[in-house]
Design an enzyme around this catalytic site. Sequence first.
Site, PDB file in Angstrom:
ATOM      1  N   ASN A 141     -10.810  -7.972   2.157  1.00 29.36           N
ATOM      2  CA  ASN A 141      -9.431  -7.792   2.609  1.00 29.36           C
ATOM      3  C   ASN A 141      -8.811  -9.114   3.035  1.00 29.36           C
ATOM      4  O   ASN A 141      -7.618  -9.335   2.862  1.00 29.36           O
ATOM      5  CB  ASN A 141      -9.351  -6.743   3.721  1.00 29.36           C
ATOM      6  CG  ASN A 141      -9.365  -5.345   3.126  1.00 29.36           C
ATOM      7  OD1 ASN A 141      -8.891  -5.142   2.017  1.00 29.36           O
ATOM      8  ND2 ASN A 141      -9.920  -4.387   3.842  1.00 29.36           N
ATOM      9  N   ASP A 172      -3.500   2.846  19.156  1.00 24.20           N
ATOM     10  CA  ASP A 172      -4.467   2.906  20.265  1.00 24.20           C
ATOM     11  C   ASP A 172      -3.733   3.145  21.585  1.00 24.20           C
ATOM     12  O   ASP A 172      -4.177   3.920  22.432  1.00 24.20           O
ATOM     13  CB  ASP A 172      -5.260   1.593  20.325  1.00 24.20           C
ATOM     14  CG  ASP A 172      -5.824   1.229  18.959  1.00 24.20           C
ATOM     15  OD1 ASP A 172      -6.669   1.975  18.460  1.00 24.20           O
ATOM     16  OD2 ASP A 172      -5.383   0.223  18.375  1.00 24.20           O
ATOM     17  N   HIS A 222      -8.162  -4.491  17.424  1.00 25.65           N
ATOM     18  CA  HIS A 222      -8.088  -3.085  17.004  1.00 25.65           C
ATOM     19  C   HIS A 222      -9.434  -2.730  16.379  1.00 25.65           C
ATOM     20  O   HIS A 222      -9.598  -2.731  15.151  1.00 25.65           O
ATOM     21  CB  HIS A 222      -6.951  -2.881  15.999  1.00 25.65           C
ATOM     22  CG  HIS A 222      -7.008  -1.534  15.329  1.00 25.65           C
ATOM     23  ND1 HIS A 222      -6.772  -0.374  15.996  1.00 25.65           N
ATOM     24  CD2 HIS A 222      -7.325  -1.185  14.062  1.00 25.65           C
ATOM     25  CE1 HIS A 222      -6.944   0.648  15.163  1.00 25.65           C
ATOM     26  NE2 HIS A 222      -7.280   0.180  13.984  1.00 25.65           N
ATOM     27  N   GLY A 274       0.840  -1.211   0.000  1.00 21.42           N
ATOM     28  CA  GLY A 274       0.000   0.000   0.000  1.00 21.42           C
ATOM     29  C   GLY A 274       0.863   1.244   0.000  1.00 21.42           C
ATOM     30  O   GLY A 274       0.508   2.285   0.555  1.00 21.42           O
ATOM     31  N   ALA A 275       2.016   1.131  -0.692  1.00 15.62           N
ATOM     32  CA  ALA A 275       3.052   2.158  -0.593  1.00 15.62           C
ATOM     33  C   ALA A 275       2.664   3.501  -1.212  1.00 15.62           C
ATOM     34  O   ALA A 275       3.302   4.519  -0.942  1.00 15.62           O
ATOM     35  CB  ALA A 275       4.348   1.642  -1.224  1.00 15.62           C
ATOM     36  N   ARG A 291      -2.612   6.714  21.713  1.00 16.20           N
ATOM     37  CA  ARG A 291      -3.787   7.570  21.946  1.00 16.20           C
ATOM     38  C   ARG A 291      -4.170   7.534  23.427  1.00 16.20           C
ATOM     39  O   ARG A 291      -4.535   8.564  24.023  1.00 16.20           O
ATOM     40  CB  ARG A 291      -4.977   7.060  21.119  1.00 16.20           C
ATOM     41  CG  ARG A 291      -4.866   7.350  19.627  1.00 16.20           C
ATOM     42  CD  ARG A 291      -5.906   6.546  18.842  1.00 16.20           C
ATOM     43  NE  ARG A 291      -5.977   6.953  17.441  1.00 16.20           N
ATOM     44  CZ  ARG A 291      -6.562   6.242  16.490  1.00 16.20           C
ATOM     45  NH1 ARG A 291      -7.127   5.075  16.769  1.00 16.20           N
ATOM     46  NH2 ARG A 291      -6.598   6.684  15.250  1.00 16.20           N
ATOM     47  N   GLN A 303      -1.978   6.907   1.835  1.00 21.63           N
ATOM     48  CA  GLN A 303      -1.706   8.070   2.688  1.00 21.63           C
ATOM     49  C   GLN A 303      -0.831   7.748   3.914  1.00 21.63           C
ATOM     50  O   GLN A 303       0.016   8.556   4.292  1.00 21.63           O
ATOM     51  CB  GLN A 303      -2.978   8.814   3.067  1.00 21.63           C
ATOM     52  CG  GLN A 303      -4.077   8.000   3.702  1.00 21.63           C
ATOM     53  CD  GLN A 303      -4.950   8.847   4.626  1.00 21.63           C
ATOM     54  OE1 GLN A 303      -4.752  10.062   4.742  1.00 21.63           O
ATOM     55  NE2 GLN A 303      -5.887   8.215   5.304  1.00 21.63           N
TER      56      GLN A 303
END
Length: 325
Positions: free
Chosen positions: A105, A159, A187, A11-12, A162, A15
């Site tokens: 996925n 997480d 997650h 996924g290079a 955060r 974002q």
Amino acid sequence: MKQPVRVTVTGAAGQICYSLLFRIASGEMLGKDQPVILNLLEITPALKVCEAVAMELNDCAFPLVKDIVVTDDPAVAFKDANIGLMVGAKPRGPGMERKDLLTDNGKIFSALGKVIDQVADKNIKICVVGNPANTNAYILAKNAPSINQRNITALTRLDHNRAIYQLAEKADAEIASIKKMIIWGNHSVTQVPDISFATVNGENAADKVDATWAKEEFMPIVAKRGAAVIAARGASSAASAANAILDHMHDWVLGSAEGDWVSMAVPSDGSYGIEEGLIYSYPVVCKNGDYEIVQGLEVSDFIKDKMIESQKELQEEAETCKDLF
Ligand code: NAX
């Protein structure tokens, strides 16, 4: 000069990777003395953008970058890879159910698992980021039986970070004074942010904030922070996710801080009664390129119930995807 480490990033062109790759290249993940080879994997329609990212990486003239490979062929991307950062995944589209996202996925991760099994270093350290991260890691692991299964992990460090910020803010304390935060489970919104063992300047965090805040505000704020960022930004967390990936891999390879622990979703060994093999977030201590789940914590009934709920969600996700392994 050390031998280069081959880091494959999927996924290079996305974002998260636009923040991640430059920091890996500058040595923030593996150290300022560790050369890297970057293998960038994308789907064919995104190759052009991926080439552009590679151009920008080259234009930074990072001394640690020994080579950059851009490809849409997983077998090329993962050949002899030492580290796999699995960021690439399909975003949830309009009208798509969670189940559709899981199976779509899941297919990506079963296919990549098979390739990794064939061509990667058997001790490749994998961090799955693409959602649903824990179950994608589970599917990958089942499809890559020859790979060291301990090394197939998923990201819950965002997480964790955060949660540290929320506690520091509430206790009016320095970030660095907070230790021993925990994220248990998946997650997802069933994750269990837990301050029971956390300390602020060496004192119990639970004595610094009131119990109602911890249960009724802290836990949902952390669990729903991703959605809050999307609502505010119109896009999902990117720079903070990239930062968490660096933290996850940095600590795993180079060790977590003395006197502290970090949260990583790792294959359960049955610790805390969680089903073996599920990719479940635990507090871990990292040392010598490996991790150990922190043992012997006396978890309250309130937290234990939530941990079981999160386990149940992971079991259901695995059931939904059982055709993929
Ligand atoms: P983007 O949509 O910007 O980028 C994803 C990239 O993956 C795209 O360029 C796409 O072409 C590529 N891709 C899709 N299928 C691929 C495949 N089979 N092989 C290689 N590349 C493929 O998403 P971005 O914002 O970068 O997020 C990536 C993933 O991280 C998403 O699944 C997202 O839900 C997940 N996240 C996970 C987090 C975590 O803490 N575990 C937090 C941040 C983020 O939400």
